[in-house]
Design an enzyme around this catalytic site. Structure first.
Site, PDB file in Angstrom:
ATOM      1  N   ARG A 153      33.567  33.836  41.632  1.00 48.76           N
ATOM      2  CA  ARG A 153      34.517  33.792  42.770  1.00 48.76           C
ATOM      3  C   ARG A 153      34.788  32.372  43.266  1.00 48.76           C
ATOM      4  NH1 ARG A 153      34.463  37.535  40.501  1.00 48.76           N
ATOM      5  NH2 ARG A 153      33.849  39.623  41.118  1.00 48.76           N
ATOM      6  N   SER A 187      35.992  42.474  49.484  1.00 51.55           N
ATOM      7  CA  SER A 187      34.636  41.986  49.768  1.00 51.55           C
ATOM      8  C   SER A 187      34.668  40.802  50.732  1.00 51.55           C
ATOM      9  CB  SER A 187      33.947  41.562  48.478  1.00 51.55           C
ATOM     10  OG  SER A 187      33.738  42.691  47.686  1.00 51.55           O
ATOM     11  N   GLU A 207      33.234  35.295  51.061  1.00 55.12           N
ATOM     12  CA  GLU A 207      34.172  35.264  49.931  1.00 55.12           C
ATOM     13  C   GLU A 207      35.599  35.154  50.477  1.00 55.12           C
ATOM     14  OE1 GLU A 207      33.555  38.172  46.761  1.00 55.12           O
ATOM     15  OE2 GLU A 207      35.715  38.380  46.527  1.00 55.12           O
TER      16      GLU A 207
HETATM   17  C1  FAD Z   1      41.295  46.663  48.481  1.00 54.60           C
HETATM   18  C2  FAD Z   1      40.866  45.345  47.900  1.00 54.60           C
HETATM   19  C3  FAD Z   1      40.092  45.319  46.753  1.00 54.60           C
HETATM   20  C4  FAD Z   1      39.677  44.100  46.219  1.00 54.60           C
HETATM   21  N1  FAD Z   1      38.920  44.113  45.089  1.00 54.60           N
HETATM   22  C5  FAD Z   1      38.554  42.935  44.525  1.00 54.60           C
HETATM   23  C6  FAD Z   1      37.777  42.916  43.324  1.00 54.60           C
HETATM   24  O1  FAD Z   1      37.448  43.932  42.754  1.00 54.60           O
HETATM   25  N2  FAD Z   1      37.448  41.705  42.822  1.00 54.60           N
HETATM   26  C7  FAD Z   1      37.831  40.525  43.394  1.00 54.60           C
HETATM   27  O2  FAD Z   1      37.508  39.450  42.862  1.00 54.60           O
HETATM   28  N3  FAD Z   1      38.541  40.532  44.550  1.00 54.60           N
HETATM   29  C8  FAD Z   1      38.925  41.681  45.116  1.00 54.60           C
HETATM   30  N4  FAD Z   1      39.648  41.685  46.273  1.00 54.60           N
HETATM   31  C9  FAD Z   1      39.993  40.402  46.923  1.00 54.60           C
HETATM   32  C10 FAD Z   1      41.337  39.836  46.461  1.00 54.60           C
HETATM   33  O3  FAD Z   1      42.181  40.868  46.013  1.00 54.60           O
HETATM   34  C11 FAD Z   1      41.177  38.792  45.343  1.00 54.60           C
HETATM   35  O4  FAD Z   1      40.445  37.680  45.783  1.00 54.60           O
HETATM   36  C12 FAD Z   1      42.540  38.301  44.828  1.00 54.60           C
HETATM   37  O5  FAD Z   1      42.327  37.467  43.730  1.00 54.60           O
HETATM   38  C13 FAD Z   1      43.338  37.544  45.869  1.00 54.60           C
HETATM   39  O6  FAD Z   1      44.631  37.360  45.359  1.00 54.60           O
HETATM   40  P1  FAD Z   1      45.853  37.057  46.338  1.00 54.60           P
HETATM   41  O7  FAD Z   1      47.056  36.822  45.523  1.00 54.60           O
HETATM   42  O8  FAD Z   1      45.942  38.123  47.372  1.00 54.60           O
HETATM   43  O9  FAD Z   1      45.348  35.701  46.994  1.00 54.60           O
HETATM   44  P2  FAD Z   1      45.373  35.334  48.541  1.00 54.60           P
HETATM   45  O10 FAD Z   1      44.495  36.260  49.289  1.00 54.60           O
HETATM   46  O11 FAD Z   1      46.773  35.199  48.986  1.00 54.60           O
HETATM   47  O12 FAD Z   1      44.679  33.901  48.471  1.00 54.60           O
HETATM   48  C14 FAD Z   1      43.315  33.805  48.155  1.00 54.60           C
HETATM   49  C15 FAD Z   1      42.933  32.312  48.062  1.00 54.60           C
HETATM   50  O13 FAD Z   1      43.616  31.735  46.960  1.00 54.60           O
HETATM   51  C16 FAD Z   1      44.465  30.683  47.398  1.00 54.60           C
HETATM   52  N5  FAD Z   1      45.681  30.742  46.573  1.00 54.60           N
HETATM   53  C17 FAD Z   1      46.596  31.743  46.509  1.00 54.60           C
HETATM   54  N6  FAD Z   1      47.564  31.422  45.637  1.00 54.60           N
HETATM   55  C18 FAD Z   1      47.266  30.186  45.154  1.00 54.60           C
HETATM   56  C19 FAD Z   1      47.903  29.298  44.254  1.00 54.60           C
HETATM   57  N7  FAD Z   1      49.052  29.612  43.645  1.00 54.60           N
HETATM   58  N8  FAD Z   1      47.309  28.101  44.007  1.00 54.60           N
HETATM   59  C20 FAD Z   1      46.136  27.751  44.614  1.00 54.60           C
HETATM   60  N9  FAD Z   1      45.511  28.538  45.474  1.00 54.60           N
HETATM   61  C21 FAD Z   1      46.062  29.753  45.738  1.00 54.60           C
HETATM   62  C22 FAD Z   1      44.730  30.958  48.867  1.00 54.60           C
HETATM   63  O14 FAD Z   1      45.082  29.790  49.592  1.00 54.60           O
HETATM   64  C23 FAD Z   1      43.372  31.512  49.288  1.00 54.60           C
HETATM   65  O15 FAD Z   1      42.450  30.472  49.496  1.00 54.60           O
HETATM   66  C24 FAD Z   1      40.060  42.884  46.841  1.00 54.60           C
HETATM   67  C25 FAD Z   1      40.858  42.923  47.994  1.00 54.60           C
HETATM   68  C26 FAD Z   1      41.251  44.141  48.524  1.00 54.60           C
HETATM   69  C27 FAD Z   1      42.107  44.158  49.749  1.00 54.60           C
END
Ligand code: FAD
Length: 287
Positions: A164, A212, A282
């Site tokens: 992560r 998480s 996280e």
């Molecule tokens: C119901 C649910 C289930 C989930 N299950 C999992 C799981 O099984 N495993 C897991 O790992 N996570 C899980 N997550 C957490 C989340 O989905 C992941 O961390 C996912 O990768 C975040 O993607 P996002 O596009 O929403 O990023 P965001 O939440 O929009 O951003 C996350 C981070 O990445 C940065 N970021 C976003 N885009 C970029 C970019 N283009 N360049 C640089 N930095 C960037 C943001 O600034 C922030 O710091 C879950 C979340 C939910 C709500």
């Protein structure tokens, strides 16, 4: 480029908490991204990329950052040889889109990740993973832009990543990534269905959540520690740790950032007291 003003950040976090941003940028190409990065340098304001917002929490009130949504970075390009598919996907391409592709062509390597509500940019930055695999297992290359506005193409072995974590959490904007997936003999749509059903069973998908809250400490699970410390279902105001999964924060309706902060502080203190373990967040909290 589209720029929106006076934005409700709660609409850009799946937890639905947060205040206002003066401006939100929606780049459509690499030139737009470079322009925003230069602006961030010139104004000395931190740039905050936003994907789906499924791992992002914003505080209440007005936040003075350069917020950038990847919503319109949607290019997707596929090439294949006898054995593999190479998917070149811009930061804003969603996992939903990838799941459809993977099912259509019966590709192996993505099935465990299929239920994560992520964009490519967010998943790469977070090294998202589930059921024993992570996105870096299938990454070939990442195209990213550094703080000086320079495009860099890094092969997987040139990138600093771990559980992560990736270097992109501190530096750079992920512009696109190339994923390598194998043509499979297994029934991939069926495996994906199984994963989605399992998530539905274990996760509070009926409420706004950010997944998480804490990373799993070495050798144990954050959810287990939180449950043992009495935090499963514990609420402060409308923010709580889910009844279904102790490591998932949920918003029961009118969740406020101050309640969330209090709940996290209480949980961290109690887990430290009972287990001598410092929980590491996280979720990314923007204050
Ligand atoms: C119901 C649910 C289930 C989930 N299950 C999992 C799981 O099984 N495993 C897991 O790992 N996570 C899980 N997550 C957490 C989340 O989905 C992941 O961390 C996912 O990768 C975040 O993607 P996002 O596009 O929403 O990023 P965001 O939440 O929009 O951003 C996350 C981070 O990445 C940065 N970021 C976003 N885009 C970029 C970019 N283009 N360049 C640089 N930095 C960037 C943001 O600034 C922030 O710091 C879950 C979340 C939910 C709500």
């Amino acid at each position: 480029m589209k720029i929106e003003e006076n934005i409700n950040l709660s609409n850009f976090s799946t937890l639905k908490v947060g205040g206002k941003a003066k401006r939100l940028f929606f780049p459509e190409n690499i030139e737009d991204i470079k322009y925003i990065i230069n602006l961030s340098q010139d104004t000395e304001k931190k740039l905050i990329p936003i994907g789906i917002g499924s791992n992002l929490i914003f505080k209440d009130g007005e936040l003075d950052y350069i917020f950038v949504s990847t919503k319109f970075l949607k290019n997707l390009h596929i090439t294949e040889n006898n054995e593999y598919f190479y998917i070149e996907a811009d930061a804003g391409v969603s996992f939903k889109t990838l799941v459809n592709l993977v099912k259509r062509y019966n590709l192996e390597g993505f099935e465990s990740l299929s239920g994560i509500p992520a964009s490519i940019g967010g998943a790469v930055a977070m090294n998202a993973g589930a059921y024993g695999s992570e996105i870096f297992d299938i990454i070939e290359e990442v195209y990213w832009i550094n703080k000086e506005g320079k495009l860099i193409v890094s092969k997987k072995n040139e990138i600093n990543y771990s559980y992560r974590y990736t270097q992109f959490q501190e530096e750079g904007f992920v512009y696109k990534a190339i994923l390598k997936l194998k043509k499979s003999n297994k029934n991939i749509p069926q495996i994906i269905k199984k994963h989605l059903l399992d998530r539905n069973k274990k996760q509070p998908l009926d409420l706004p959540t950010t997944g998480s809250t804490y990373k799993n400490p070495e050798g144990t699970y954050a959810g287990y520690l939180l449950e043992k410390a009495g935090f499963k279902g514990k609420r402060v105001g409308d923010i709580g740790f889910s009844q279904k999964h102790a490591n998932f924060l949920v918003n029961y309706g009118n969740g406020k950032y101050k309640d969330l902060k209090k709940l996290l502080e209480l949980a961290e203190e109690k887990v430290k007291e009972e287990f001598k373990i410092n929980l590491e967040r996280e979720v990314k909290i923007i204050e």
